[in-house]
Design an enzyme around this catalytic site. Sequence first.
Site, PDB file in Angstrom:
ATOM      1  N   SER A   1     -10.518 -10.355   5.143  1.00  0.00           N
ATOM      2  CA  SER A   1     -10.297  -9.618   6.375  1.00  0.00           C
ATOM      3  C   SER A   1     -10.668 -10.461   7.595  1.00  0.00           C
ATOM      4  CB  SER A   1     -11.083  -8.304   6.316  1.00  0.00           C
ATOM      5  OG  SER A   1     -10.558  -7.361   7.206  1.00  0.00           O
TER       6      SER A   1
ATOM      7  N   ASP B   1      -1.642  -2.883   1.731  1.00  0.00           N
ATOM      8  CA  ASP B   1      -2.736  -2.939   2.699  1.00  0.00           C
ATOM      9  C   ASP B   1      -2.264  -2.313   4.009  1.00  0.00           C
ATOM     10  OD1 ASP B   1      -4.833  -3.580   4.403  1.00  0.00           O
ATOM     11  OD2 ASP B   1      -5.086  -5.602   3.599  1.00  0.00           O
TER      12      ASP B   1
ATOM     13  N   HIS C   1      -6.537  -2.784   0.932  1.00  0.00           N
ATOM     14  CA  HIS C   1      -7.417  -3.815   1.491  1.00  0.00           C
ATOM     15  C   HIS C   1      -8.560  -4.075   0.504  1.00  0.00           C
ATOM     16  CE1 HIS C   1      -8.322  -6.237   4.965  1.00  0.00           C
ATOM     17  NE2 HIS C   1      -9.531  -5.721   5.113  1.00  0.00           N
TER      18      HIS C   1
END
Length: 663
Positions: free
Chosen positions: A213, A319, A350
């Site tokens: 991320s 995601d 995610h």
Amino acid sequence: MPIRARRTRLLWRTLLAAALAALIATLMSPGAAQGAAPAPRTPGQAPRTQGESRPVYSYEDAIRESVWVDIGIDGDADGRTDRVAVDIVRPRELDRTGRRIPVIMDASPYYACCGRGNESQKKTYDADGNPVRFPLYYDNYFVPRGYGYVAVDLAGTNRSDGCVDVGGRSDVQSAKAVVDWLNGRARGYTSRAGNDRTKASWTNGATGMIGKSYDGTVANGVAATGVKGLKTIVPIGAISSWYDYYFAQGAPLYGSGPDGLSNGVESPEARARCGAVQQRLIDGAPRSGDWTGLWSERNHVPDAAKVRASVFAVHGMQDLNVRSKHFGQWWDALAEHGVDRKVWLSQAGHVDPFDLRRGDWVRTLHRWFDHELLGYDNGIDREPMADIERAPDRWTTDRVWPPRAARPVALHPAKGTAPGVGTLGTRPGKGTEAFTDDRRLGETDWAAHIDTSTPAKAGFVSKPLGRDLRLSGSSTVTVTATPNTRTAHLSAVLVDVGPETIRDYSAPGEGITTLPERTCWGASTTGDSACFKETRARTAAVDYTVFSRGWADLGNWADAGHGRPLTPGKAHTITLDLAASDHVVPKGHRLALIVAGTDKNLIEPPADTPTLTLDLARTSAKLPLVGGAGAFTTTAPVTPRESRLDGVAPPRPANPRPGGSTS
């Protein structure tokens, strides 16, 4: 004695002497008593053929220290350039021998505020401020194998100076300066405010960055500077352009901008002194969705030509936080410039691959770092480029991704027998279809009623496919629409209509369930365990699968970087970029294109409630079909059965910070 016999004996004596000398040299080399892995390959040296590095060094006795690296920026305007905190753990045995080692680095804003990984681990320190726990398993696993591990607090977070600028120069420089320090090009200090200098004399400078991320985004940004010494990056669910995190072609994806994220990750003391930086984030990211200089600074895609490092990218195709458009555009840019690449694409949201396919992931990552940082010729560079999850826990590979047989093919919507229930095929359609934006509904509502006339969407469905149809890469949908208002947002989604079992990406965990049992990946200490909770796939039986989507503000039809009021009654044409995907629509299933307005929980609604009329002759989808146009074959239609997903909750809102609850 015959000449041939004497020569043979002489040859054997020579070979025996050489072998004995090599054995003695090995036994006397530093670290041989511990069964140490060979020293890292020096530049220009031929690749080694060893299989892998081994855990022969003590994690318990490893050196743990903190260094503050000057990043050369005075972000908080206190008259002194900022220093970022760098926590280091490395083998003590190699420090004694003088052997220099490579580094694995995770630079993050989350080490104090929010934690890392599925269990939200944070850094911990002893009473003297020395690092005790390094989140995640990278240190536990790789330090015993002869690597150094470095965890960097980005500027404005945890124990670092400066301010958080959410993907901007300070974020990138926080990590780049550490790579420079590891390579002898930047200044490091033994304390945050002192003047005692320290050098990274223990490393050869070869660095690999990894992170999920936000952390992976920083890795992308540092690679895009072309910094020397950065050998590889492993971005997991990472952003490639911060504009595309907050907006989709002018349509807001969240109710706030980067200032909200900055507030969440900054240390309390940074928050008190960084008001000017916060205001610049607000001013530079107008909610209009217009492109500004702030976004140019935070767009790494144009700098793909500068990337020297190899890239092992990982992304969840479902995601809905860092959408796979980020991966797709970054991957395509890297490919254009010949960057060495590898990829894993999962069916999850995610989620870190450590929590999807743990054993295979750790083994693959180990081999990747051994190859890229230690120079081992272990063959990973000759293996298939892509691993793709086809169904929960069922993976396939591709030699190259996207496959060379993937070709863009235009499919066209056409009118059907009922309003809003059209067909999808290779021939251009005629006439119009209309829908009215209903901000209470989203893609799951539209797909669940794909064969029903509903006022909020226009759906177009192929006949049942005559054979499996694979879409691999990035799609676009060009829409010509006439609004009756001055503002309008558009959504376009691709749907596989047919029964399947998928990872339940819209549920908590985004496709995984966390179990109480733990498995261990490396060595542990009292303060830093290498044992983590196991997971399993969380699945759902469905009658349709939305596998790619894209959004836009129709007001950006004339200028992608600047929106303008629409002219009611006038046709406007815009092309929507859909998220990269790799999906197989099975034989007998149907492929659907849905065009609608606000996608609930995924984009913000416009100011008005528009009705839009589509010109079908000027609306089409360009899809990357493996096998080209000939791959799209259909059979006679069948009567669709009622969807079993009516009433199922739509995807929850994506967490408005990269990393979210599954960071």
